[in-house]
Design a protein around this motif. Structure first.
Motif, mmCIF file in Angstrom:
data_model
loop_
_atom_site.group_PDB
_atom_site.id
_atom_site.type_symbol
_atom_site.label_atom_id
_atom_site.label_comp_id
_atom_site.label_asym_id
_atom_site.label_seq_id
_atom_site.Cartn_x
_atom_site.Cartn_y
_atom_site.Cartn_z
ATOM 1 N N PHE A 137 0.894 -1.075 -0.028
ATOM 2 C CA PHE A 137 -0.101 -0.007 -0.193
ATOM 3 C C PHE A 137 0.864 1.222 0.134
ATOM 4 N N MET A 138 1.067 1.693 -1.220
ATOM 5 C CA MET A 138 1.827 2.886 -1.200
ATOM 6 C C MET A 138 1.149 4.212 -1.011
ATOM 7 N N ASP A 139 0.436 4.273 0.105
ATOM 8 C CA ASP A 139 -0.438 5.344 0.503
ATOM 9 C C ASP A 139 0.366 6.272 1.385
ATOM 10 N N GLY A 140 0.529 7.518 0.748
ATOM 11 C CA GLY A 140 1.331 8.475 1.411
ATOM 12 C C GLY A 140 2.762 8.662 0.938
ATOM 13 N N ILE A 141 3.671 9.312 1.468
ATOM 14 C CA ILE A 141 5.138 9.348 0.927
ATOM 15 C C ILE A 141 5.820 8.154 0.783
ATOM 16 N N HIS A 152 9.253 -3.882 -6.354
ATOM 17 C CA HIS A 152 9.539 -5.323 -6.614
ATOM 18 C C HIS A 152 8.530 -6.144 -6.388
ATOM 19 N N ALA A 153 7.338 -5.944 -5.562
ATOM 20 C CA ALA A 153 6.272 -6.608 -5.405
ATOM 21 C C ALA A 153 5.482 -6.545 -6.514
ATOM 22 N N PRO A 154 4.526 -7.672 -6.879
ATOM 23 C CA PRO A 154 3.824 -7.710 -7.774
ATOM 24 C C PRO A 154 2.707 -6.728 -7.799
ATOM 25 N N PHE A 155 2.160 -6.351 -6.598
ATOM 26 C CA PHE A 155 1.091 -5.416 -6.577
ATOM 27 C C PHE A 155 1.501 -4.206 -5.885
ATOM 28 N N ARG A 156 1.357 -2.980 -6.380
ATOM 29 C CA ARG A 156 1.725 -1.644 -5.934
ATOM 30 C C ARG A 156 0.706 -0.867 -5.930
ATOM 31 N N ILE A 157 -0.051 -0.456 -4.643
ATOM 32 C CA ILE A 157 -1.416 0.447 -4.625
ATOM 33 C C ILE A 157 -1.148 1.736 -4.576
ATOM 34 N N ALA A 158 -1.382 2.521 -5.633
ATOM 35 C CA ALA A 158 -1.252 4.019 -5.225
ATOM 36 C C ALA A 158 -2.680 4.331 -4.695
ATOM 37 N N THR A 159 -2.624 5.515 -4.230
ATOM 38 C CA THR A 159 -3.623 6.400 -3.525
ATOM 39 C C THR A 159 -3.782 7.769 -3.982
ATOM 40 N N GLU A 160 -4.763 8.612 -3.748
ATOM 41 C CA GLU A 160 -4.647 9.896 -4.063
ATOM 42 C C GLU A 160 -3.731 10.491 -2.927
ATOM 43 N N TYR A 208 0.182 5.882 -14.451
ATOM 44 C CA TYR A 208 0.557 6.119 -15.546
ATOM 45 C C TYR A 208 2.041 5.758 -15.877
ATOM 46 N N ALA A 209 2.845 6.187 -14.966
ATOM 47 C CA ALA A 209 4.480 5.978 -15.196
ATOM 48 C C ALA A 209 4.781 4.450 -15.097
ATOM 49 N N GLY A 210 3.892 3.614 -14.450
ATOM 50 C CA GLY A 210 4.336 2.286 -14.333
ATOM 51 C C GLY A 210 5.191 1.786 -13.021
ATOM 52 N N ILE A 211 4.845 2.893 -11.979
ATOM 53 C CA ILE A 211 5.423 2.595 -10.890
ATOM 54 C C ILE A 211 4.240 2.056 -10.115
ATOM 55 N N ALA A 212 3.201 2.371 -9.968
ATOM 56 C CA ALA A 212 2.050 1.542 -9.285
ATOM 57 C C ALA A 212 1.361 0.806 -10.261
#
Length: 470
Positions: A137-141, A152-160, A208-212
């Motif tokens: 959970f890439m929630d925040g910084i 490097h994890a299969p699932f990278r969840i971005a939020t607002e 969009y960038a492929g990070i999340a």
């Protein structure tokens, strides 16, 4: 009762040397800086230093290692969830202020700092090759060390609330934690641009960038966790199918992407073309020259020049070399090479100076780099960062998995290279290309936007009216 998935993916074949001495907690480690929890089939890792924006240190890493190894063997553990305490950050990076203070004490302190990077990189590698689904959970910084725990994890969840960056050149360091691997594999020269400038991407821009891999609203994360915890897998279901099920489940919680009118793609259109044009060179001097000559996006080029001019000249040159070499490194080679580079930086004056100027000094000041100019940083000095001294032991890893491209890359949006391959097959218009990717990616949110943007930027009409890749 579900059994651990057999790992049949050839990407995880045993090619990396593996140490069996898993790091263990020390009596001096901080209590409760990582919290672990079991929710049915989920095993969660919550970084718990919210006042420090959950910055990663050795104490935290030593706690996480044995848990990951334990869960790897457990038939009750279906997947791993990584998150950060509080609402501000997953993890703002490694605790570099503590490392710089250590380094200032001399050789012993520098060696202790290098040992921390060994721990951190081995942990990142374990996540990169873990035989069960890992969700971050890439929630925040999410910067530096937080990126290493996520990217490097299969699932990278971005939020607002997501704020992504690799800010290492601002402190006289280099984009590590596997940056040598994932940055050169991003579309075009976007990885080079993000690495050298430390540009921040917020919210949906990371998708969009492929990070999340996914974009969800922070309000649904608790429900996502609950739903994922309820997933069960029959004994015969192997890793790829488990990953597919997790992917489908998370998609159910999407509340939609922000409208393009409100949040347009930033690295898109003519600006993205300028990024590729200016950052395609193999020397930093040529990148500076290209930015000076940029006419279409003059204001952006000037701002970028100012940004780069404030960075450590040594960091810029080492980083560019790292990215060009990293295109060919495997994931295990990446962390071994980065460990040698980080050891060299711990002996270099720019790291302590950069951390003190940027993070310790109040207010922050411009660092006094040594050497102070690009011209003074010789090619020989750069190459020294990539030499492994004779007789020096290489980084020990705690997983024997290895690969040269992410086996789970298809959970992110389609790459520009994928889109190019389909366009080059010959199509009369944009629509069949878009339809192809919508079907392939099960109408995942963001796919249409990404494909349409790439086609608009990279293709033109043939004399016969078909699509031609420029």
């Amino acid at each position: 009762m579900p059994l651990r998935a057999k790992v049949t993916n050839p990407a995880f074949t045993a090619t990396a040397a593996m140490s069996t001495n898993i790091p263990k907690e020390l009596p001096t480690d901080e209590p409760d800086d990582v919290l672990f929890n079991s929710i049915y089939g989920i095993r969660s890792v919550e970084l718990n230093r919210p006042k420090k924006l959950n910055s990663l240190n050795g104490s935290m890493a030593r706690k996480i290692f044995p848990r990951l190894k334990e869960w790897e063997k457990s038939s009750l553990a279906n997947m791993i969830l990584i998150s950060g305490a509080g609402e501000k950050a997953l993890c703002a990076g490694g605790d570099v202020a503590a490392l710089a203070k250590q380094n200032a004490e001399g050789l012993e302190g520098q060696q202790a700092s290098t040992s921390f990077f060994a721990l951190e990189y081995a942990l990142d590698h374990m996540i990169a090759t873990y035989p069960k689904p890992v969700i971050s959970f890439m929630d925040g910084i999410t910067m530096g060390g937080g990126v290493g725990l996520s990217m490097h994890a299969p699932f990278r969840i971005a939020t607002e609330r997501t704020v992504f960056a690799m800010p290492e050149t601002t402190i006289g360091f280099f984009p590590d934690v596997g940056g040598s691997f994932f940055l050169p594999r991003l579309d075009g020269e976007t990885g080079t641009y993000l690495a050298l400038t430390s540009e921040r991407l917020k919210g949906v821009q990371t998708l969009y960038a492929g990070i999340a891999t996914h974009y969800l609203h922070s309000s649904v994360l608790a429900n996502v966790t609950q739903r994922l915890s309820e997933l069960t897998f029959p004994d015969h279901v192997e890793l790829p199918e488990r990953l597919h099920t997790v992917n489908k489940t998370m998609a159910e919680f999407s509340l939609g992407l922000p409208p393009l009118e409100e949040e347009p793609m930033l690295m898109a259109g003519s600006l993205r073309t300028a990024i590729d044009r200016c950052f395609a060179f193999n020397t930093v001097e040529e990148i500076f020259q290209a930015l000076e000559q940029e006419t279409e996006h003059k204001e952006w080029a000037q701002k970028t020049l100012e940004t780069l001019s404030s960075r450590s000249p040594t960091s810029l040159k080492v980083t560019l070399r790292q990215l060009r070499l990293g295109k060919k490194w495997s994931i295990s080679e990446t962390f071994k090479r980065e460990h040698a580079i980080s050891a060299h930086f711990m002996r270099h004056p720019d790291f302590v100076e950069g951390v003190n100027a940027r993070l310790v000094s109040k207010p922050p000041r411009q660092a006094e780099w040594q050497p102070a100019t690009l011209k003074e940083v010789s090619d020989e000095a750069v190459e020294e960062f990539f030499k492994i001294p004779e007789g020096e032991e290489r980084l020990s890893l705690f997983s024997n998995g290895d690969y040269k491209s992410y086996p789970h890359a298809h959970f992110a949006l389609p790459t520009e290279k994928e889109i190019e391959q389909v366009v080059r097959q010959g199509h009369a218009s944009r629509r069949p290309v878009v339809d192809h990717f919508l079907e392939k990616y099960a109408h995942r949110e963001g796919v249409r936007r990404k494909v349409v943007e790439v086609i608009a930027r990279k293709t033109s009409k043939t004399a016969e009216g078909g699509l031609k890749w420029n």
